[in-house]
Structures are given as C-alpha cells and as structure tokens.
Design an enzyme around this catalytic site. Structure first.
Site, PDB file in Angstrom:
ATOM      1  N   GLU A  29      -9.946   5.693   6.926  1.00  0.00           N
ATOM      2  CA  GLU A  29      -8.531   6.013   6.996  1.00  0.00           C
ATOM      3  C   GLU A  29      -8.115   7.300   6.262  1.00  0.00           C
ATOM      4  OE1 GLU A  29      -8.024   1.953   5.406  1.00  0.00           O
ATOM      5  OE2 GLU A  29      -6.227   1.890   6.636  1.00  0.00           O
TER       6      GLU A  29
ATOM      7  N   ARG B 256       0.834  -1.203   0.000  1.00  0.00           N
ATOM      8  CA  ARG B 256       0.000   0.000   0.000  1.00  0.00           C
ATOM      9  C   ARG B 256       0.871   1.257   0.000  1.00  0.00           C
ATOM     10  NH1 ARG B 256      -5.333   1.668   0.383  1.00  0.00           N
ATOM     11  NH2 ARG B 256      -6.073  -0.475   0.449  1.00  0.00           N
TER      12      ARG B 256
END
Ligand code: MTE
Ligand code: HPA
Ligand code: MOS
Length: 788
Positions: A741, A314
C-alpha cells in the site's frame, strides 16, 4: 553513513506471470461448468432507503420447476459485519442503500435466469435518505464513537503561534476496479461438505460466515482461493456476501452454484474507498515550523459499518505522516449514510490522514511564500528529539530526512523548480508545477489480534517443497515471495518450491491478506516452520556424513537389516543449506545432496512436514487512550512529480515522477518495483481522474470505464523512475518491509504539483479537470452558477 541506492537484482518471476500473459491462469469463473450447475443472479434495491411493500413472483410461475428464489428467510443467520454486526445478507423489510440485495435467484438456464430477474416485481415505499457527510453530521447519524488522539497543549499553540490557518479538504471515494469482479462458486461435496471457491482476500472469514449464515459447523465448510484478479481491499470483507449467496443455493439445491457479477453491477452495489471531509486548524512559525494542529476527520461509512471504524483509526494515526507535530489533537467520526457500505481500499485510512497534512503544508508554504519542500524538510521527523508520533510511538529507523534529501538531489528538485519559475510563459496554455511529498506508513493491523499467521511446509522426497499459508495471491506476488523465502532458507532454486492454493482446511484462523502484511505474517510463519525442519535435517546430515553410505537407511532397507540411525544428537557445528547441497559450515567440500538427506531422513522416520505459527510482538496501542505502539515498523518513501496543466481544459499530464523508498532488504526487487509503480499509478487515478458521480438519490451513475476514468498507459508519468535506498529492517525475519500500500500515497506528489502549477493552496481529491478549472476561474464559475 552515506546513503546509497540499492542495485536491483532480479528475483524469481511472478508465479502467474506466464499464465497471465497466455490467459491460462485460472480465476473462479474459469472453472469448468459442471453438470446440473446453477447460475445465480441478484435482485437488489434501486432505492437508497425504502420499505419493501410487496414482492410479486407471479410472472415467473411458469418456470416454477426450473427456478429457485430465496429471501432472508432462507438463511439460518442473516446479520454479519467484521467489526459491528450491523449488515443483513438479504434485506429484511427495509433497504438501506442502492444495491442492497433483496432476493437471490438461481436457474440452470441463464436465459431463464435473466428473464426471471426482469419479471420479478418489488414494490417499495421510498423513505428519506441521508446521502452526504454534511447531512449525516447535521442529523448526528454516526457509526461508532468519536475517536481522539492528542498530545500537548494544542490549544495554547494555536492561540500563541505567529501564524494560523484553517482549511478543509473534500476527499472523494474511488472504485477498486479489480479486473476480476466479485465471484464465488459453491459445490456440495460428499458427506455434506460445502466447498467454496471465492475471489476473496479473506478465506477464513468466508468459511466462518458461510457456516454461520447456513447454520453449518465450521468443519463442514472449506474455502479455497487460487488467485484474484485484483482485490485492492475491495474483497477483504465484501466478497463474503457473494460466497454466502452461492453457498446458500448450493446447499439448498444440492447442486454447484456460480455467482459472478458483471462490472456495472459490481460497481453499483459494492462499497468504495470511504469519502472523507477533513478539517484542519494549524499554527506555525515564520519559517514554517508547525507549532500545533487541531484536526477533525469525518468519513462516509455508507449504510453499514464494514471496516470504516478501523479505516478511520488508520486515518487518525497517519495525520502526522512524515512530520513531527509537537502539540496536536486529531478527532475522527464515521458517518452513517444511505450509500453502499464503504470498505478497505489500498492504504485503508492512511491516504486520508496524509492528505490532510500534505494539504496543510501546501497552505503554510503558500501563506509564507516558501518552497513547500523547505517547509516539509523543516517539519520532517528527526532523531532524537522530534521523533515521537502523536500516539506516542517512537519512529525507529527514521529514513525520512535522508529520503527527502537524497531524492531531491537525484532528481535535481531545486534546479528544476527554479528553471520552472523562470521559464513560466504567460502565453502558453500549459502551466507547469513540481512538488515533493512523502509517506510514512505504519505496518501492522492496528487491531492487534489480526497480526498472526500460520504456514504448513512439506518437504517431498525428490527435494521439492509445498508451502501452504493463509496468504491470498491477488497479483501482488505474495506467493512468489513466500516461495522465495523458503527456497532461500533451504538453499534451493525458487522453482523447487510450490506455494499451494490458499485453503482453510490447511491454514485456519487466518487474517485477511491486507494491511500490506501478507508476506510479513505468512512468510514469517513459513520461515518459522522451516527452522525445525532444517534442524532435523542438519542432524540427519551430521549422522549420515560420518556413516558408511552402505549403512544408510535406503541401502539397508531391502535386506531388512536396517537399524535406526542415531541422528538426534546435539549438533556440534552449524550446517549450511546451499545450492541443493548440505554441508558443515566451513567445509563445503564434504557435502551431501539435499535430496539424499531428505530421503534418508524419511527412511529413518524423521518428519518432513512442519507447521509454523508467527505473531507480531510488542504492539500495545490502546484504542481508548489513543496511545501506544500501533505498528511494528514504518515503510517510508518520497516522490517528486512534475506536471503540466492546460489552463483552458484542465487537462493534466505527468511529465516525470521520481520515487525513492526505504523497503529494507527487498525479497524480490522486480516484484517490489511492480508494486511501487502500480500503487503510484492507482493513486494517480484517484487524485486526478477517477470521479464517482451519484444521481442525487444514492445511485451511482459512473459504473463502467466509459464514464469512470481509470488511468491508461497514456496517463502514467512520461518519465517514471523508482529506486530503493539500501537499508535494513531488523524488525522482520526476512529483513524486508511491506510494500503493497505505501507507494499509493506518493501519488499525492501529483496532486500537490497540480496545486503548484495553478498556484492554489488547496484542491479536492480527485483534482478533476472541472475542479481544476473551478479553482483557476472561481469568479467565472460563480457567475455561471448564479445564472442557472
Ligand atoms: N497488487 C495487486 N497486483 N493487486 C491487488 O489487489 N492489493 C493491494 C496491494 N497490492 C493488490 C496489490 C493491497 S490493498 C494490499 S493490502 C496488499 O497488496 C496486500 O498484499 P500483501 O500484504 O501481500 O502486500
Ligand atoms: N488494513 C487493512 N485491513 C484491515 C486493517 C488494516 O489496517 N485492519 C483491519 N482490517
Ligand atoms: Mo489492503 S486495503 O489492506 O486490502
């Protein structure tokens, strides 16, 4: 189209709101103690790397009949790991980090337990330890292979562009600081079932690991989760360890077993956000346009893989953030050290990739003496030629230029920056800075198989609903949002819908509630379940509305004359569910109450329950080539922060932060706002004040709020504004976007505003007071270091 700001509409209150305020919301450790229940304690390694020489239990013999002690031999299977199976539940011969559990001890009497924990002696032979990324790189101590994402001739770009800069950003970890620590209770139930109540984001993984560790079939383990007092990623994998220990005790002793960590223990033994060292080599034109980037990221995975390779993935896919990189190479390698295994933390790897590019842009602006905002806007993703990511995914629905320009205008960025430059007072102790940064966060688990969810929707005869999914409530409001989606689908009030505790016997094979995808995956599965239910009820309505009520099933059931109603005909018209009523579209005056329709459906033997399954289509990212569609869509935003920094103490105050996000059509405006502000403040703590200090032997010294400074009410921006752009998201069934997030990454605007205030082009994370002073007075510090 002129961008407009969404007018906030109030949604249903968080399902635990009252319970949170009144203290009645139940967490694992609030469960009443049962008769014969055992309390479980842990004995863990005080050394980063050591061989276990001997274990001496002679001093606890006096409690032999009231004390149970377990080592790894008590487990049928002792290795685990979500990606690589490289971790032991209980240490075997060698310990690999401070906090690795060696023994599990249980007693009914907590006083005996704590005395026993002190009386058991373990002798170790200390072995050499790797305690930093630098040492790991030097010794080639790695987890997994180096991963690369690349496109274009980045080498030529670096060599031929008019300007080139190199830099390095040290990024420290952070503690999750959930208010409820790791906790689990296991109950041996009738017939050999183990019932586990765990503070976990991943009930399915707890079920599977308990079964595997104890040698039980998965059918004999049920994991239940009511709510978490925060998870933030720290309970995605690591909660399982404690659930396994409680389950082991419960199974062997055939008594309930409770394991709840205190804050100090939790902080010392559990993993944190991975520390990173990121390096960049970037080339650009006179106007700040980026030509090429060569990026190298190292992370500290700690002693075991945990999720660190996925976190790195990520990070690599977020190095571009909001900006188009024409020629680029991005490499990443996870290091193996002798520190607690690091794990997921809000943003996963995203923030570390984004920090790299936001820092590089600061350096470019500094070098060219340009406003960093102009450099950002010059490089922002733009349709149609500058909108492909380094991994080949096209940025659909790119709102980034609009977000930048709209927020800059609304918060008067340019005028405030000008005013700040002009009013700089050389005699004031306070230095002022302002900065804007952005976020473009990919929504989907990059690991494809995780992008699935299932849901059970039950209609009751009084017109109320129960919904069960794999989603875990950790404060973010996922249950409230799923309930609202179902309520809206049936046109009833949200309080008619109860979302049930998450339980693996109702929803199996679920993914962790993580990657901000909880609502997308589970809410969509619930909607998928609603549709056949609505279809059946619509047909029942169509039959009932043309039938004399005296002939309705409920009225004819008593006399025993009931014949099955003919209801299963194709629908001649669309049916609307609204305000507790059911009617044919366009004819709201000819309605039946939803309760009537449901009840008649039951008496006509129409099923009132449905199971829905949802998976995300179109993901084809290839981990080997580093190319493909990794995400279903992007959640995007910008933020502008203004700070003052005391040049004598390094103290930072955030005067004002403005946030603007694109979240499609929000499901519950208030909950989304709570997530935006909460995530921003959590990120603010990480980039300014939260500093993990280790003692040089791998022991965490800052394991309580007295030494580890999380943000308080005094640290939040004095003036704190958040708004949403009015947009849409055709990619989800509910047309909203994930929020959990992404806003955390907007706290980088505070980090870069500090750079702007003290006129430096780089700062480590966190930009603590000491580090700010070091950046302000490098010569003084160098002198002091020399004199030491
Ligand atoms: N909000 C609260 N109050 N508590 C939490 O633990 N975790 C965050 C975020 N928001 C968290 C939170 C993290 S790390 C994630 S991945 C998402 O919530 C998970 O939930 P969602 O997918 O339902 O958004
Ligand atoms: N985010 C959070 N948790 C995860 C992910 C992710 O992208 N992948 C695997 N676990
Ligand atoms: Mo969140 S870090 O994906 O649990």
């Amino acid at each position: 189209m002129q961008p407009s700001i969404l007018k906030g509409t109030h949604g249903a209150a968080h399902e635990s709101a009252r319970g949170h305020v009144q203290g009645t919301a139940e967490y694992v450790d609030d469960r009443p103690r049962e008769a014969r229940e055992l309390t479980v304690g842990l004995i863990w390694s005080p050394h980063a790397h050591a061989r276990i020489l001997s274990i001496d239990v002679s001093r606890v013999q006096k409690w032999a009949d009231r004390l149970w002690i377990f080592d790894y031999k008590a487990l049928a299977h002792n290795t685990w790991g979500s990606i690589f199976q490289d971790q032991c539940f209980l240490a075997q011969d060698v310990v690999h980090f401070v906090g690795e559990v060696v023994l599990v001890v249980a007693a009914e009497d907590p006083a005996i337990l704590s005395a026993a924990l002190k009386a058991i002696r373990i002798e170790y032979e200390v072995l050499p330890a790797i305690l930093s990324i630098e040492e790991a790189v030097a010794q080639q101590s790695f987890i997994g292979v180096e991963r690369t994402i690349a496109r274009g001739d980045w080498q030529k770009g670096l060599e031929t562009a008019p300007h080139r800069l190199q830099g390095r950003v040290p990024i420290d970890g952070a503690d999750h600081f959930y208010l409820e620590n790791q906790a689990a209770i296991a109950y041996p139930r009738d017939g050999g079932i183990l019932e586990i109540h765990s503070s976990t984001q991943h009930p399915t993984e707890v079920q599977h690991l308990v079964a595997e560790a104890l040698g039980l079939p998965q059918k004999d383990v049920v994991c239940t989760v009511k709510r978490l007092g925060g998870g933030f990623g720290g309970k995605e994998t690591q909660a399982a360890l404690f659930a396994v220990f409680a389950a082991m005790v419960a199974k062997v002793c055939q008594r309930p077993a409770r394991l709840v960590l205190d804050k100090d223990t939790d902080m010392m033994i559990t993993g944190k956000r991975n520390p990173f060292q990121v390096h960049y080599d970037i080339a650009f034109r006179d106007d700040g346009e980026i030509v090429a980037l060569d990026a190298l990221l190292y992370s500290d995975g700690g002693a075991c893989a945990d999720l660190s390779t996925a976190i790195m993935e990520r990070a690599l896919t977020h190095v571009d953030n909001a900006y188009f990189l024409p020629a680029v190479r991005i490499r990443g390698q996870v290091c193996r050290t002798h520190i607690h295994p690091h794990t997921a933390f809000r943003g996963f790897g995203g923030p570390k990739g984004v920090a790299l590019i936001e820092q590089a842009i600061e350096a470019i602006a500094h070098h060219l003496r340009l406003d960093p905002y102009d450099v950002r806007l010059r490089n922002v993703y733009r349709h149609p030629h500058r909108n492909t990511t380094p991994y080949g995914q096209v940025v659909e629905g790119d709102a980034l230029p609009v977000l930048f320009e709209t927020l800059a205008e609304r918060c008067e960025y340019k005028a405030r920056r000008q005013q700040l430059l002009e009013s700089a007072d050389p005699k004031s102790p306070w230095l002022r800075g302002i900065s804007m940064t952005a976020v473009k966060f990919g929504i989907s688990f990059i690991t494809r198989f995780l992008n699935q969810g299932n849901a059970l929707v039950i209609l009751h005869q009084d017109g109320t609903f129960q919904v069960s999914t794999g989603a875990v409530e950790m404060g973010q409001g996922v249950q409230t949002k799923i309930g609202s989606l179902v309520a809206a689908e049936f046109g009833v009030d949200p309080d008619q819908v109860r979302v049930m505790p998450t339980q693996t016997d109702k929803n199996a094979n679920t993914s962790a509630t993580a990657a901000s995808s909880g609502t997308d995956l589970n809410g969509s599965a619930a909607l998928v379940a609603c549709r056949p239910l609505k279809e059946r009820l619509s047909k029942v309505f169509a039959a009932l509305i043309d039938l004399d009520p005296e002939l309705w099933p409920t009225r004819t059931i008593g006399p025993g004359t009931q014949a099955d109603m003919v209801w299963d005909k194709p629908l001649a018209y669309p049916v609307v569910f609204e305000g507790g009523r059911v009617y044919a579209a366009g004819h709201p005056e000819r309605f039946l109450s939803l309760v009537d329709v449901i009840r008649e459906a039951y008496f006509n033997r129409v099923s009132l329950s449905e199971y829905g399954f949802y998976k995300v289509d179109g993901l084809d990212f290839n981990k080997v080539t580093g190319q493909g569609n990794a995400f279903l869509y992007y959640s995007q935003g910008t933020a502008c922060s203004e700070v003052i920094v005391n040049r004598f103490t390094g103290e930072v105050k955030v005067l004002r932060s403005d946030i603007l996000m694109d979240l499609g059509r929000p499901i519950n405006y208030d909950l989304e706002m709570g997530q935006i502000r909460g995530a921003f403040v959590q990120g603010l703590g990480w980039v300014t004040s939260e500093q993990l200090v280790y003692d040089g032997q791998g022991r965490l010294l800052t394991h309580a709020p007295s030494t580890y400074k999380i943000p308080s009410v005094h640290d939040i921006p004095r003036d704190f504004r958040a708004e949403l752009l009015e947009t849409d998201n055709p990619r989800t069934l509910h047309r909203g976007k994930a929020v959990g997030e992404p806003p955390l990454l907007l706290s980088f605007s505070v980090w870069t505003a500090i750079m702007n205030a003290i006129k430096v082009s780089s700062l480590p994370i966190p930009a603590s007071r000491e580090r700010i002073l070091r950046a302000l007075y490098p010569d003084t510090f160098a002198k002091w270091e020399k004199a030491r």
